[in-house]
Design a protein around this motif. Structure first.
Motif, PDB file in Angstrom:
ATOM      1  N   GLN A   1       0.849  -1.199   0.000  1.00 47.70           N
ATOM      2  CA  GLN A   1       0.000   0.000   0.000  1.00 47.70           C
ATOM      3  C   GLN A   1       0.876   1.238   0.000  1.00 47.70           C
ATOM      4  O   GLN A   1       1.845   1.348   0.756  1.00 47.70           O
ATOM      5  N   VAL A   2       0.582   2.235  -0.793  1.00 52.47           N
ATOM      6  CA  VAL A   2       1.349   3.467  -0.958  1.00 52.47           C
ATOM      7  C   VAL A   2       0.494   4.640  -0.508  1.00 52.47           C
ATOM      8  O   VAL A   2      -0.696   4.710  -0.834  1.00 52.47           O
ATOM      9  N   VAL A   3       1.118   5.575   0.280  1.00 55.16           N
ATOM     10  CA  VAL A   3       0.406   6.766   0.725  1.00 55.16           C
ATOM     11  C   VAL A   3       0.169   7.673  -0.469  1.00 55.16           C
ATOM     12  O   VAL A   3       1.074   7.875  -1.296  1.00 55.16           O
ATOM     13  N   PRO A   4      -1.019   8.235  -0.596  1.00 52.67           N
ATOM     14  CA  PRO A   4      -1.282   9.137  -1.726  1.00 52.67           C
ATOM     15  C   PRO A   4      -0.319  10.316  -1.735  1.00 52.67           C
ATOM     16  O   PRO A   4       0.091  10.816  -0.682  1.00 52.67           O
ATOM     17  N   PRO A   5       0.090  10.793  -2.896  1.00 54.38           N
ATOM     18  CA  PRO A   5       1.100  11.876  -2.972  1.00 54.38           C
ATOM     19  C   PRO A   5       0.654  13.164  -2.286  1.00 54.38           C
ATOM     20  O   PRO A   5       1.463  13.834  -1.640  1.00 54.38           O
ATOM     21  N   GLU A   6      -0.638  13.542  -2.390  1.00 49.67           N
ATOM     22  CA  GLU A   6      -1.075  14.807  -1.788  1.00 49.67           C
ATOM     23  C   GLU A   6      -1.009  14.745  -0.257  1.00 49.67           C
ATOM     24  O   GLU A   6      -0.586  15.707   0.408  1.00 49.67           O
ATOM     25  N   ILE A   7      -1.381  13.593   0.314  1.00 45.92           N
ATOM     26  CA  ILE A   7      -1.292  13.464   1.773  1.00 45.92           C
ATOM     27  C   ILE A   7       0.168  13.431   2.222  1.00 45.92           C
ATOM     28  O   ILE A   7       0.540  14.040   3.235  1.00 45.92           O
ATOM     29  N   LEU A   8       1.010  12.732   1.460  1.00 42.81           N
ATOM     30  CA  LEU A   8       2.428  12.691   1.797  1.00 42.81           C
ATOM     31  C   LEU A   8       3.062  14.077   1.719  1.00 42.81           C
ATOM     32  O   LEU A   8       3.891  14.449   2.565  1.00 42.81           O
ATOM     33  N   ARG A   9       2.643  14.892   0.744  1.00 41.11           N
ATOM     34  CA  ARG A   9       3.179  16.248   0.621  1.00 41.11           C
ATOM     35  C   ARG A   9       2.763  17.109   1.806  1.00 41.11           C
ATOM     36  O   ARG A   9       3.566  17.867   2.360  1.00 41.11           O
TER      37      ARG A   9
END
Length: 366
Positions: free
Chosen positions: A61-69
């Protein structure tokens, strides 16, 4: 037959322990080898496969880019706010170019020792700001007991633009308003060398409130250079330059000196006009102590109290009390009630029968 049966029974625990060890090692290596041929092994293997599948699915599972940013931005802002390395303090304003409240009108006679000071803003009141001030070669201080009546008059006249910025007391109806300032470490050290640590508290000073230069107050690189100079032990001993904002007649009350480094870390002052009554710890100065009969007989003057407390008017504060001990013999005492009382003062000690000094030959007990 019985012996064979007994030997077989004694070998069963060893065989059982060997089988369990083989089963455990097989599960650890993912071999899935059945040693005992049945039993709970299939259930254990199935549970192990299920747990490994869940772990692999969670790792995929990968964290969405917008949440990670957003998380990275939040972490960066927290690190910037918590970083205290001296390079990030360009946004911390240590001096302000205006007075928070108008100064009271009073008389400041010429000839008083002068001391320049900057006014601290409200953001520079904590321990972190005081640490940066000391690293930059400055000494944080406070001026106590400023009257509130003049402050109300100034506020009514429209002069309270940044009211309370350097005053830790929000109530201006009392006579205990505080003005937060900071001084040059070299100027304060020179003052202590001239009058002594106890002598400073019995001196009246002319406090010049000076606005810092615009280039020095707005430049973060300048503040970082001052911080580096303070960390290297050089400090800044020059007087502050800029526009003079006002003048106060003050008296030091406490001098804070580091017991290890012997550097001045703080200075408390009190607003002291000539007509105000203040408590002063006046140092004792001996006269003719080498001519006393007790000293000639082999004794010496033992000083029990280096300072004596007086209540004095602001215009009649004695810098020291001279005590003539020319006629003191052995085992003679001078008590607090025997101390001279200068004009405009009176003794303010708790015990008037306490000895101030004694001519003695006693060296004390081991």
């Amino acid at each position: 037959m019985r012996c064979a049966t007994g030997a077989t029974a004694s070998l069963l625990p060893a065989a059982r322990s060997w089988a369990v060890s083989m089963l455990t090692s097989g599960l650890d290596h993912g071999l899935g080898v059945s040693v005992l041929g049945g039993g709970p092994l299939p259930g254990l293997l199935a549970r192990a496969r299920h747990d490994s599948a869940l772990a692999q699915r969670a790792s995929e599972q990968v964290v969405p880019p917008e949440i990670l940013r957003e998380l990275q931005q939040l972490e960066g802002s927290l690190n910037d706010a918590a970083r205290l390395d001296g390079r990030r303090r360009s946004s911390l304003r240590l001096s302000q170019s205006t007075l928070p409240l108008p100064l009271p009108t009073h008389t400041v006679e010429p000839g008083l020792p002068a001391l320049d000071a900057h006014v601290r803003p409200r953001s520079a009141t904590g321990g972190t700001a005081c640490k940066w001030l000391r690293r930059a070669g400055r000494v944080p201080g406070r001026v106590h007991s400023l009257p509130g009546a003049d402050a109300r008059a100034g506020a009514a006249a429209g002069h309270s633009e940044d009211q309370g910025a350097s005053s830790s007391s929000s109530n201006i109806n009392n006579n205990n308003n505080k003005l937060l300032v900071h001084f040059s470490e070299g100027d304060v050290a020179k003052l202590i060398r001239t009058f002594g640590r106890n002598g400073c508290t019995a001196r009246v000073l002319q406090l010049n409130l000076v606005a810092p230069d615009a280039a020095a107050s707005d430049s973060g690189a300048e503040q970082a250079a001052q911080a580096d100079a303070g960390r290297s032990g050089e400090g800044t001993s020059g007087s502050t330059s800029g526009t003079q904002l006002g003048m106060l007649r003050v008296k030091p009350t406490r001098v804070f000196v580091n017991a290890v480094t012997q550097r001045v870390e703080g200075l408390d002052l009190i607003y002291c006009p000539p007509e105000r009554q203040v408590l002063v710890d006046v140092p004792v100065r001996l006269l003719n102590d080498d001519l006393a009969p007790g000293v000639k007989k082999g004794g010496w003057i033992a000083l029990f109290k280096r300072t004596v407390r007086y209540k004095a008017l602001g215009g009649a504060i004695p810098p020291y009390i001279e005590v003539n001990v020319r006629n003191m013999d052995l085992d003679q005492d001078m008590l607090v009630r025997d101390m001279p009382i200068p004009p405009g003062t009176k003794l303010y000690e708790k015990d008037y029968n306490a000895p101030v000094l004694r001519c003695t030959t006693d060296v004390g007990k081991d």
